[in-house]
Design a protein around this motif. Structure first.
Motif, PDB file in Angstrom:
ATOM      1  N   GLU A  74       0.832  -1.207   0.000  1.00  0.00           N
ATOM      2  CA  GLU A  74       0.000   0.000   0.000  1.00  0.00           C
ATOM      3  C   GLU A  74       0.865   1.256   0.000  1.00  0.00           C
ATOM      4  N   ALA A  75       1.928   1.250   0.790  1.00  0.00           N
ATOM      5  CA  ALA A  75       2.820   2.411   0.848  1.00  0.00           C
ATOM      6  C   ALA A  75       3.474   2.668  -0.504  1.00  0.00           C
ATOM      7  N   VAL A  76       3.964   1.609  -1.140  1.00  0.00           N
ATOM      8  CA  VAL A  76       4.610   1.748  -2.453  1.00  0.00           C
ATOM      9  C   VAL A  76       3.596   2.213  -3.496  1.00  0.00           C
ATOM     10  N   ASP A  77       2.398   1.659  -3.472  1.00  0.00           N
ATOM     11  CA  ASP A  77       1.364   2.098  -4.424  1.00  0.00           C
ATOM     12  C   ASP A  77       1.050   3.577  -4.237  1.00  0.00           C
ATOM     13  N   GLU A  78       0.974   4.025  -2.979  1.00  0.00           N
ATOM     14  CA  GLU A  78       0.702   5.441  -2.715  1.00  0.00           C
ATOM     15  C   GLU A  78       1.847   6.319  -3.208  1.00  0.00           C
ATOM     16  N   LEU A  79       3.088   5.916  -2.922  1.00  0.00           N
ATOM     17  CA  LEU A  79       4.240   6.684  -3.405  1.00  0.00           C
ATOM     18  C   LEU A  79       4.263   6.731  -4.926  1.00  0.00           C
ATOM     19  N   ASN A  80       4.063   5.582  -5.570  1.00  0.00           N
ATOM     20  CA  ASN A  80       4.050   5.535  -7.037  1.00  0.00           C
ATOM     21  C   ASN A  80       2.953   6.424  -7.590  1.00  0.00           C
ATOM     22  N   GLY A  81       1.795   6.438  -6.928  1.00  0.00           N
ATOM     23  CA  GLY A  81       0.680   7.286  -7.352  1.00  0.00           C
ATOM     24  C   GLY A  81       0.993   8.771  -7.259  1.00  0.00           C
ATOM     25  N   GLY A  83       3.947   9.869  -7.997  1.00  0.00           N
ATOM     26  CA  GLY A  83       5.057  10.088  -8.917  1.00  0.00           C
ATOM     27  C   GLY A  83       6.425   9.719  -8.380  1.00  0.00           C
ATOM     28  N   VAL A  84       6.487   9.034  -7.251  1.00  0.00           N
ATOM     29  CA  VAL A  84       7.767   8.637  -6.665  1.00  0.00           C
ATOM     30  C   VAL A  84       8.133   7.239  -7.167  1.00  0.00           C
ATOM     31  N   ALA A  85       9.285   7.134  -7.804  1.00  0.00           N
ATOM     32  CA  ALA A  85       9.767   5.845  -8.317  1.00  0.00           C
ATOM     33  C   ALA A  85      10.395   5.051  -7.179  1.00  0.00           C
ATOM     34  N   THR A  86       9.950   3.817  -7.008  1.00  0.00           N
ATOM     35  CA  THR A  86      10.509   2.949  -5.971  1.00  0.00           C
ATOM     36  C   THR A  86      11.371   1.831  -6.558  1.00  0.00           C
ATOM     37  N   LYS A  87      11.437   1.736  -7.848  1.00  0.00           N
ATOM     38  CA  LYS A  87      12.294   0.729  -8.495  1.00  0.00           C
ATOM     39  C   LYS A  87      13.603   1.419  -8.860  1.00  0.00           C
ATOM     40  N   ILE A  88      14.469   1.622  -7.839  1.00  0.00           N
ATOM     41  CA  ILE A  88      15.720   2.348  -8.091  1.00  0.00           C
ATOM     42  C   ILE A  88      16.929   1.428  -8.090  1.00  0.00           C
ATOM     43  N   TYR A  89      16.755   0.194  -7.648  1.00  0.00           N
ATOM     44  CA  TYR A  89      17.854  -0.771  -7.660  1.00  0.00           C
ATOM     45  C   TYR A  89      17.499  -1.928  -8.582  1.00  0.00           C
ATOM     46  N   PRO A  95      18.108  -7.674  -4.916  1.00  0.00           N
ATOM     47  CA  PRO A  95      16.981  -7.937  -5.813  1.00  0.00           C
ATOM     48  C   PRO A  95      15.682  -7.286  -5.316  1.00  0.00           C
ATOM     49  N   THR A  96      14.963  -6.707  -6.246  1.00  0.00           N
ATOM     50  CA  THR A  96      13.657  -6.135  -5.937  1.00  0.00           C
ATOM     51  C   THR A  96      12.657  -6.616  -6.975  1.00  0.00           C
ATOM     52  N   ASP A  97      11.390  -6.645  -6.592  1.00  0.00           N
ATOM     53  CA  ASP A  97      10.347  -7.052  -7.529  1.00  0.00           C
ATOM     54  C   ASP A  97       9.986  -5.883  -8.443  1.00  0.00           C
ATOM     55  N   ARG A  98       8.943  -6.050  -9.248  1.00  0.00           N
ATOM     56  CA  ARG A  98       8.585  -5.017 -10.233  1.00  0.00           C
ATOM     57  C   ARG A  98       8.198  -3.691  -9.579  1.00  0.00           C
ATOM     58  N   LYS A  99       7.782  -3.727  -8.296  1.00  0.00           N
ATOM     59  CA  LYS A  99       7.431  -2.507  -7.564  1.00  0.00           C
ATOM     60  C   LYS A  99       8.653  -1.867  -6.902  1.00  0.00           C
ATOM     61  N   GLY A 100       9.777  -2.573  -6.910  1.00  0.00           N
ATOM     62  CA  GLY A 100      10.966  -2.062  -6.244  1.00  0.00           C
ATOM     63  C   GLY A 100      11.056  -2.505  -4.798  1.00  0.00           C
ATOM     64  N   ILE A 101      10.328  -3.552  -4.427  1.00  0.00           N
ATOM     65  CA  ILE A 101      10.325  -4.043  -3.056  1.00  0.00           C
ATOM     66  C   ILE A 101      11.267  -5.236  -2.927  1.00  0.00           C
ATOM     67  N   ASN A 102      12.137  -5.169  -1.941  1.00  0.00           N
ATOM     68  CA  ASN A 102      12.974  -6.317  -1.612  1.00  0.00           C
ATOM     69  C   ASN A 102      12.283  -7.054  -0.475  1.00  0.00           C
ATOM     70  N   ARG A 103      12.000  -8.318  -0.712  1.00  0.00           N
ATOM     71  CA  ARG A 103      11.307  -9.144   0.284  1.00  0.00           C
ATOM     72  C   ARG A 103      12.213 -10.252   0.816  1.00  0.00           C
ATOM     73  N   ASP A 104      13.517 -10.218   0.482  1.00  0.00           N
ATOM     74  CA  ASP A 104      14.437 -11.308   0.793  1.00  0.00           C
ATOM     75  C   ASP A 104      15.448 -11.014   1.897  1.00  0.00           C
ATOM     76  N   LEU A 105      15.636  -9.776   2.295  1.00  0.00           N
ATOM     77  CA  LEU A 105      16.702  -9.435   3.237  1.00  0.00           C
ATOM     78  C   LEU A 105      16.232  -9.286   4.679  1.00  0.00           C
ATOM     79  N   GLY A 106      15.003  -9.560   4.941  1.00  0.00           N
ATOM     80  CA  GLY A 106      14.419  -9.317   6.268  1.00  0.00           C
ATOM     81  C   GLY A 106      13.056  -8.707   6.042  1.00  0.00           C
TER      82      GLY A 106
END
Length: 126
Positions: A74-81, A83-89, A95-106
């Motif tokens: 929800e936070a990423v969707d709101e930021l993207n809405g 105009g904030v890009a979350t896919k910066i890595y 590794p990040t998914d298509r939204k720019g979220i890393n779910r593997d490091l903790g």
């Protein structure tokens, strides 16, 4: 040991009006302009950061602010809405998914840049 009342962190930007608009209007923090000095950004409770202008500003290459959220998607969707890009890595070590979220490091975390290109993150915390 010395005594302190309220520690805080600070970092620089190259455009204080852009930082004011971003931290106040996009991220929704209470921001006080301190003429000739910078911005006092209240993060909630007693926590705050100080953002100051620097002519030869160089963006931080590390995360300068982590913002805990209850739902990362929800936070990423709101930021993207907004105009904030979350896919910066996009590398194998981070590794990040298509939204720019890393779910593997903790805890799930997504990074983005402020107008001065400092790294900020939203991190899912229970």
């Amino acid at each position: 040991m010395f005594t302190t009342t309220q520690p805080f962190s600070s970092f620089s930007v190259d455009d204080v009006p852009a930082a004011l608009a971003f931290y106040r209007d996009v991220l929704g923090f209470d921001v006080e302009e301190m003429p000739e000095m910078g911005l006092d950004v209240r993060l909630g409770g007693d926590a705050h950061i100080f953002i100051y202008p620097k002519d030869n500003h160089e963006p931080a290459s590390f995360t300068v602010l982590n913002i805990p959220v209850s739902n990362i998607d929800e936070a990423v969707d709101e930021l993207n809405g907004k105009g904030v890009a979350t896919k910066i890595y996009d590398d194998a070590d981070l590794p990040t998914d298509r939204k720019g979220i890393n779910r593997d490091l903790g805890p799930a975390i997504a990074w983005f840049l402020d107008p001065a290109r400092n790294v900020i993150a939203v991190i899912e915390m229970d």
